[in-house]
Write a protein that holds these residues in place. Sequence first.
Motif, PDB file in Angstrom:
ATOM      1  N   ASP A 324     -13.879  20.559 -85.455  1.00  0.00           N
ATOM      2  CA  ASP A 324     -12.886  21.560 -85.835  1.00  0.00           C
ATOM      3  C   ASP A 324     -12.383  22.364 -84.652  1.00  0.00           C
ATOM      4  OD1 ASP A 324     -15.111  23.029 -85.231  1.00  0.00           O
ATOM      5  OD2 ASP A 324     -15.265  24.055 -87.150  1.00  0.00           O
ATOM      6  N   GLY A 325     -12.714  21.966 -83.426  1.00  0.00           N
ATOM      7  CA  GLY A 325     -12.249  22.679 -82.244  1.00  0.00           C
ATOM      8  C   GLY A 325     -13.198  23.756 -81.775  1.00  0.00           C
ATOM      9  N   SER A 326     -14.269  24.019 -82.556  1.00  0.00           N
ATOM     10  CA  SER A 326     -15.276  24.982 -82.125  1.00  0.00           C
ATOM     11  C   SER A 326     -16.272  24.266 -81.224  1.00  0.00           C
ATOM     12  CB  SER A 326     -15.967  25.597 -83.343  1.00  0.00           C
ATOM     13  OG  SER A 326     -16.633  24.586 -84.081  1.00  0.00           O
ATOM     14  N   PHE A 327     -17.413  24.904 -80.923  1.00  0.00           N
ATOM     15  CA  PHE A 327     -18.410  24.233 -80.106  1.00  0.00           C
ATOM     16  C   PHE A 327     -19.803  24.531 -80.636  1.00  0.00           C
ATOM     17  CE2 PHE A 327     -17.817  28.402 -78.384  1.00  0.00           C
ATOM     18  CZ  PHE A 327     -19.033  28.800 -77.862  1.00  0.00           C
ATOM     19  N   LYS A 328     -20.746  23.711 -80.261  1.00  0.00           N
ATOM     20  CA  LYS A 328     -22.133  23.862 -80.687  1.00  0.00           C
ATOM     21  C   LYS A 328     -23.015  24.012 -79.458  1.00  0.00           C
ATOM     22  CE  LYS A 328     -21.261  23.319 -85.078  1.00  0.00           C
ATOM     23  NZ  LYS A 328     -21.408  24.460 -86.008  1.00  0.00           N
ATOM     24  N   LEU A 329     -24.062  24.817 -79.584  1.00  0.00           N
ATOM     25  CA  LEU A 329     -25.004  25.029 -78.493  1.00  0.00           C
ATOM     26  C   LEU A 329     -26.366  24.464 -78.856  1.00  0.00           C
ATOM     27  CD1 LEU A 329     -24.086  28.721 -77.577  1.00  0.00           C
ATOM     28  CD2 LEU A 329     -23.702  26.718 -76.142  1.00  0.00           C
ATOM     29  N   ASP A 330     -27.013  23.839 -77.891  1.00  0.00           N
ATOM     30  CA  ASP A 330     -28.375  23.354 -78.054  1.00  0.00           C
ATOM     31  C   ASP A 330     -29.301  24.557 -77.909  1.00  0.00           C
ATOM     32  OD1 ASP A 330     -30.907  22.285 -77.857  1.00  0.00           O
ATOM     33  OD2 ASP A 330     -30.358  20.714 -76.430  1.00  0.00           O
ATOM     34  N   THR A 331     -29.853  25.037 -79.021  1.00  0.00           N
ATOM     35  CA  THR A 331     -30.642  26.271 -79.000  1.00  0.00           C
ATOM     36  C   THR A 331     -31.898  26.156 -78.147  1.00  0.00           C
ATOM     37  OG1 THR A 331     -31.798  25.627 -81.032  1.00  0.00           O
ATOM     38  CG2 THR A 331     -29.803  26.942 -81.273  1.00  0.00           C
ATOM     39  N   SER A 332     -32.377  24.939 -77.933  1.00  0.00           N
ATOM     40  CA  SER A 332     -33.605  24.769 -77.136  1.00  0.00           C
ATOM     41  C   SER A 332     -33.351  24.987 -75.651  1.00  0.00           C
ATOM     42  CB  SER A 332     -34.188  23.373 -77.354  1.00  0.00           C
ATOM     43  OG  SER A 332     -33.357  22.375 -76.773  1.00  0.00           O
ATOM     44  N   ARG A 333     -32.056  25.107 -75.253  1.00  0.00           N
ATOM     45  CA  ARG A 333     -31.754  25.250 -73.839  1.00  0.00           C
ATOM     46  C   ARG A 333     -31.070  26.578 -73.503  1.00  0.00           C
ATOM     47  NH1 ARG A 333     -29.778  19.261 -72.040  1.00  0.00           N
ATOM     48  NH2 ARG A 333     -30.176  20.180 -69.988  1.00  0.00           N
ATOM     49  N   CYS A 334     -30.942  27.442 -74.515  1.00  0.00           N
ATOM     50  CA  CYS A 334     -30.212  28.690 -74.330  1.00  0.00           C
ATOM     51  C   CYS A 334     -31.135  29.879 -74.053  1.00  0.00           C
ATOM     52  CB  CYS A 334     -29.384  29.012 -75.580  1.00  0.00           C
ATOM     53  SG  CYS A 334     -28.009  27.895 -75.849  1.00  0.00           S
ATOM     54  N   ALA A 335     -30.601  30.854 -73.354  1.00  0.00           N
ATOM     55  CA  ALA A 335     -31.235  32.154 -73.172  1.00  0.00           C
ATOM     56  C   ALA A 335     -30.139  33.210 -73.262  1.00  0.00           C
ATOM     57  CB  ALA A 335     -31.947  32.247 -71.830  1.00  0.00           C
ATOM     58  N   LEU A 336     -30.490  34.386 -73.761  1.00  0.00           N
ATOM     59  CA  LEU A 336     -29.537  35.502 -73.863  1.00  0.00           C
ATOM     60  C   LEU A 336     -29.878  36.569 -72.832  1.00  0.00           C
ATOM     61  CD1 LEU A 336     -27.287  37.118 -75.396  1.00  0.00           C
ATOM     62  CD2 LEU A 336     -29.144  38.073 -76.790  1.00  0.00           C
ATOM     63  N   ILE A 337     -28.898  36.967 -72.055  1.00  0.00           N
ATOM     64  CA  ILE A 337     -29.064  38.069 -71.114  1.00  0.00           C
ATOM     65  C   ILE A 337     -28.307  39.285 -71.631  1.00  0.00           C
ATOM     66  CG2 ILE A 337     -28.344  38.933 -68.850  1.00  0.00           C
ATOM     67  CD1 ILE A 337     -29.010  36.323 -67.624  1.00  0.00           C
ATOM     68  N   ILE A 338     -28.972  40.442 -71.635  1.00  0.00           N
ATOM     69  CA  ILE A 338     -28.332  41.723 -71.935  1.00  0.00           C
ATOM     70  C   ILE A 338     -28.460  42.553 -70.666  1.00  0.00           C
ATOM     71  CG2 ILE A 338     -28.315  43.760 -73.403  1.00  0.00           C
ATOM     72  CD1 ILE A 338     -29.770  42.083 -75.524  1.00  0.00           C
ATOM     73  N   GLN A 339     -27.340  42.758 -69.982  1.00  0.00           N
ATOM     74  CA  GLN A 339     -27.377  43.308 -68.631  1.00  0.00           C
ATOM     75  C   GLN A 339     -26.783  44.719 -68.553  1.00  0.00           C
ATOM     76  OE1 GLN A 339     -26.575  41.716 -64.106  1.00  0.00           O
ATOM     77  NE2 GLN A 339     -25.554  40.672 -65.774  1.00  0.00           N
ATOM     78  N   ASP A 459     -31.292  26.359 -69.402  1.00  0.00           N
ATOM     79  CA  ASP A 459     -30.229  26.182 -68.406  1.00  0.00           C
ATOM     80  C   ASP A 459     -28.855  26.591 -68.923  1.00  0.00           C
ATOM     81  OD1 ASP A 459     -29.601  24.164 -70.166  1.00  0.00           O
ATOM     82  OD2 ASP A 459     -29.927  22.519 -68.758  1.00  0.00           O
ATOM     83  N   THR A 460     -28.807  27.168 -70.109  1.00  0.00           N
ATOM     84  CA  THR A 460     -27.559  27.643 -70.700  1.00  0.00           C
ATOM     85  C   THR A 460     -27.713  29.128 -70.997  1.00  0.00           C
ATOM     86  OG1 THR A 460     -27.156  25.477 -71.694  1.00  0.00           O
ATOM     87  CG2 THR A 460     -25.901  27.341 -72.573  1.00  0.00           C
ATOM     88  N   ILE A 461     -26.892  29.953 -70.356  1.00  0.00           N
ATOM     89  CA  ILE A 461     -27.070  31.399 -70.427  1.00  0.00           C
ATOM     90  C   ILE A 461     -25.912  32.043 -71.174  1.00  0.00           C
ATOM     91  CG2 ILE A 461     -27.267  33.527 -69.073  1.00  0.00           C
ATOM     92  CD1 ILE A 461     -28.444  31.811 -66.828  1.00  0.00           C
ATOM     93  N   ILE A 462     -26.246  32.779 -72.228  1.00  0.00           N
ATOM     94  CA  ILE A 462     -25.281  33.604 -72.943  1.00  0.00           C
ATOM     95  C   ILE A 462     -25.375  34.990 -72.310  1.00  0.00           C
ATOM     96  CG2 ILE A 462     -24.578  34.530 -75.180  1.00  0.00           C
ATOM     97  CD1 ILE A 462     -26.371  32.191 -76.379  1.00  0.00           C
ATOM     98  N   GLU A 463     -24.310  35.419 -71.641  1.00  0.00           N
ATOM     99  CA  GLU A 463     -24.366  36.637 -70.836  1.00  0.00           C
ATOM    100  C   GLU A 463     -23.574  37.765 -71.488  1.00  0.00           C
ATOM    101  OE1 GLU A 463     -23.452  38.222 -66.289  1.00  0.00           O
ATOM    102  OE2 GLU A 463     -22.570  36.346 -66.999  1.00  0.00           O
ATOM    103  N   THR A 464     -24.239  38.900 -71.724  1.00  0.00           N
ATOM    104  CA  THR A 464     -23.591  40.070 -72.313  1.00  0.00           C
ATOM    105  C   THR A 464     -23.908  41.292 -71.459  1.00  0.00           C
ATOM    106  OG1 THR A 464     -25.477  40.735 -73.692  1.00  0.00           O
ATOM    107  CG2 THR A 464     -23.999  39.071 -74.594  1.00  0.00           C
ATOM    108  N   GLY A 465     -23.199  42.409 -71.735  1.00  0.00           N
ATOM    109  CA  GLY A 465     -23.566  43.654 -71.080  1.00  0.00           C
ATOM    110  C   GLY A 465     -22.425  44.319 -70.340  1.00  0.00           C
ATOM    111  N   MET A 486     -22.732  28.901 -68.117  1.00  0.00           N
ATOM    112  CA  MET A 486     -22.563  30.318 -68.424  1.00  0.00           C
ATOM    113  C   MET A 486     -21.610  30.478 -69.618  1.00  0.00           C
ATOM    114  SD  MET A 486     -24.565  31.493 -66.094  1.00  0.00           S
ATOM    115  CE  MET A 486     -24.323  33.244 -66.431  1.00  0.00           C
ATOM    116  N   ILE A 487     -22.076  31.171 -70.633  1.00  0.00           N
ATOM    117  CA  ILE A 487     -21.282  31.461 -71.822  1.00  0.00           C
ATOM    118  C   ILE A 487     -21.087  32.970 -71.883  1.00  0.00           C
ATOM    119  CG2 ILE A 487     -21.083  31.181 -74.325  1.00  0.00           C
ATOM    120  CD1 ILE A 487     -21.452  28.508 -72.970  1.00  0.00           C
ATOM    121  N   VAL A 488     -19.849  33.438 -71.920  1.00  0.00           N
ATOM    122  CA  VAL A 488     -19.579  34.880 -71.937  1.00  0.00           C
ATOM    123  C   VAL A 488     -18.825  35.247 -73.214  1.00  0.00           C
ATOM    124  CG1 VAL A 488     -18.431  36.805 -70.787  1.00  0.00           C
ATOM    125  CG2 VAL A 488     -19.539  35.022 -69.425  1.00  0.00           C
ATOM    126  N   PRO A 489     -19.512  35.844 -74.203  1.00  0.00           N
ATOM    127  CA  PRO A 489     -18.797  36.399 -75.358  1.00  0.00           C
ATOM    128  C   PRO A 489     -18.160  37.714 -74.944  1.00  0.00           C
ATOM    129  CG  PRO A 489     -21.169  36.718 -75.594  1.00  0.00           C
ATOM    130  CD  PRO A 489     -20.963  35.966 -74.315  1.00  0.00           C
TER     131      PRO A 489
END
Length: 529
Positions: A324-339, A459-465, A486-489
């Motif tokens: 549908d044009g969205s994307f999926k993330l492999d949760t086993s490889r993600c980390a969330l940074i709150i900076q 190895d996949t970083i969701i970066e916030t802050g 690097m994933i930046v919401p």
Amino acid sequence: MAHDAARPHFRDLIDEHAPVRQIGSGFIFTEGPIWHPLEHHLLFSDMPGDVRRRWDRDGVREVMRPANKGNGMTYDADLNLLVCEHATSSVARFGPDGRREVVASHFDGKELNSPNDLCVHSSGAIYFSDPWYGRMAHYGVERPRQLGWQGVFSIPPGQVGGEPQLLVDRYLFSQPNGLCFSPDERLLYVNDTEQCNIRVFDVKPDGTLGGGRLFASGIKDTLKPGVPDGMKCDADGNVWVTAPGGVWVYDPAGQLLGKVSIPELPANLHWGGEDWRTLFVCASTSVYAVDVKIGPRIEPFMRPRAAARSAPSAANQSVAAAGDGSFKLDTSRCALIIQDMQNDVVMEGGAFADSGSPQHCREQNAIENARRLAQHCRAIGIPVIHVWFEVDNAGRGMTLNAPLFENTMQANALVKGSWGAQPVPGLEAQAGDHVVSKNRMSAWEGTILETVLKAEGRDTIIETGAWTNMSIEHTARTGADKGYIMIVPEDACSTMNADWHRASIDYALQNVAAVTTTDEVLRALGAAG
């Protein structure tokens, strides 16, 4: 070569002594410069030579010959190349695979004159000018005209091969040429090479035009050759148009701000470069580049969809495009940074409250969005890493080599153990979270961040802050260099004001991260949103 400031504000747009670099020469007549936002190269036309060329760090090379005497070019939101072809009197579209299709070629059963320049609305509609230069010798293929007048047209979103819509009176323009939208797309500017003026129109909700009026006139010089030709709008709504001696810049009220001097007769221009702060100018036999202080109005092609930007990660399948044009993330490889989500940074009463940071943080709803991400990540086993800027030992371990660090010390900010250094309410570290201390902008410099990521196998970083244009951007740049995805919401990030935020989100971060939203990341992680 000094540039000419007619008003002081011109100096905010370009240094009066900014050098003009020749990046290619030996051509016949250059036109249509356009910058690829992902591959970082410039395409340009050489109409009389019937060739399309590409410039990048390795120099200039041909990419198409013959090229139907192409003139103006741009990309659509899917990075298809749109070309005004003089030899075919068509607007043509080229896919990334090189496949060509004609988007428009006729009106009222007659051939268009020769589409000259074009721009794309965020709706997907294509707007183009149609003078008859392409039916003249040298610039095109000499042949009689069929329409007998020169207009400005639009092609509805998704239409291929149908008849374009005429937007203006048939006899309003003598030779309509360059055209561009204002940053909010409420205005369309169109210049006339023969009348030496620029007109501006209101763009109605249905895409038609109204309220046409004169914006600038007398764009000529008896001592210098040159006429209005290519035209673009910058991020502040100033209009840049090629004219005698170089590029003339007008403010949104139509006042001349100054002139950028170009060594040869200029024909067209476009922004490019990694940070969109290089102005490329096609001028007669050469192409020139000059550094400027402001970027362009954001065109649809400058921010490709998040799914498309995830392509570099496809090799390791950490990020995958959905149907549908969205994307999926492999949760086993993600980390969330709150900076840097600390009281001194983004809260009223904090050391940096006067910067506007608390207000922009509220406007972004960044604290709540980061909290939502953290809550979901903890629930599905994704590590949450808090990165805090902390000053200890009276700052003896902190070098004062930059104003940011000097200001931190002068404000007695972010002192370890103080209220200012504490996380904001709602983003406190919880059991199982990691805490990383830093005293640089980047979360990588002199910290244990990479040790934590390797230990967790992420190895996949969701970066916030905070702040978007400093800590977030620096961390994303270094992360990309290190090989991390690097994933930046962007709505979980904030800085001092919306302009600084957008500048970072729309330019630098587009080149090092997949820029998306909190809801999109939550969906990619399997949440309802």
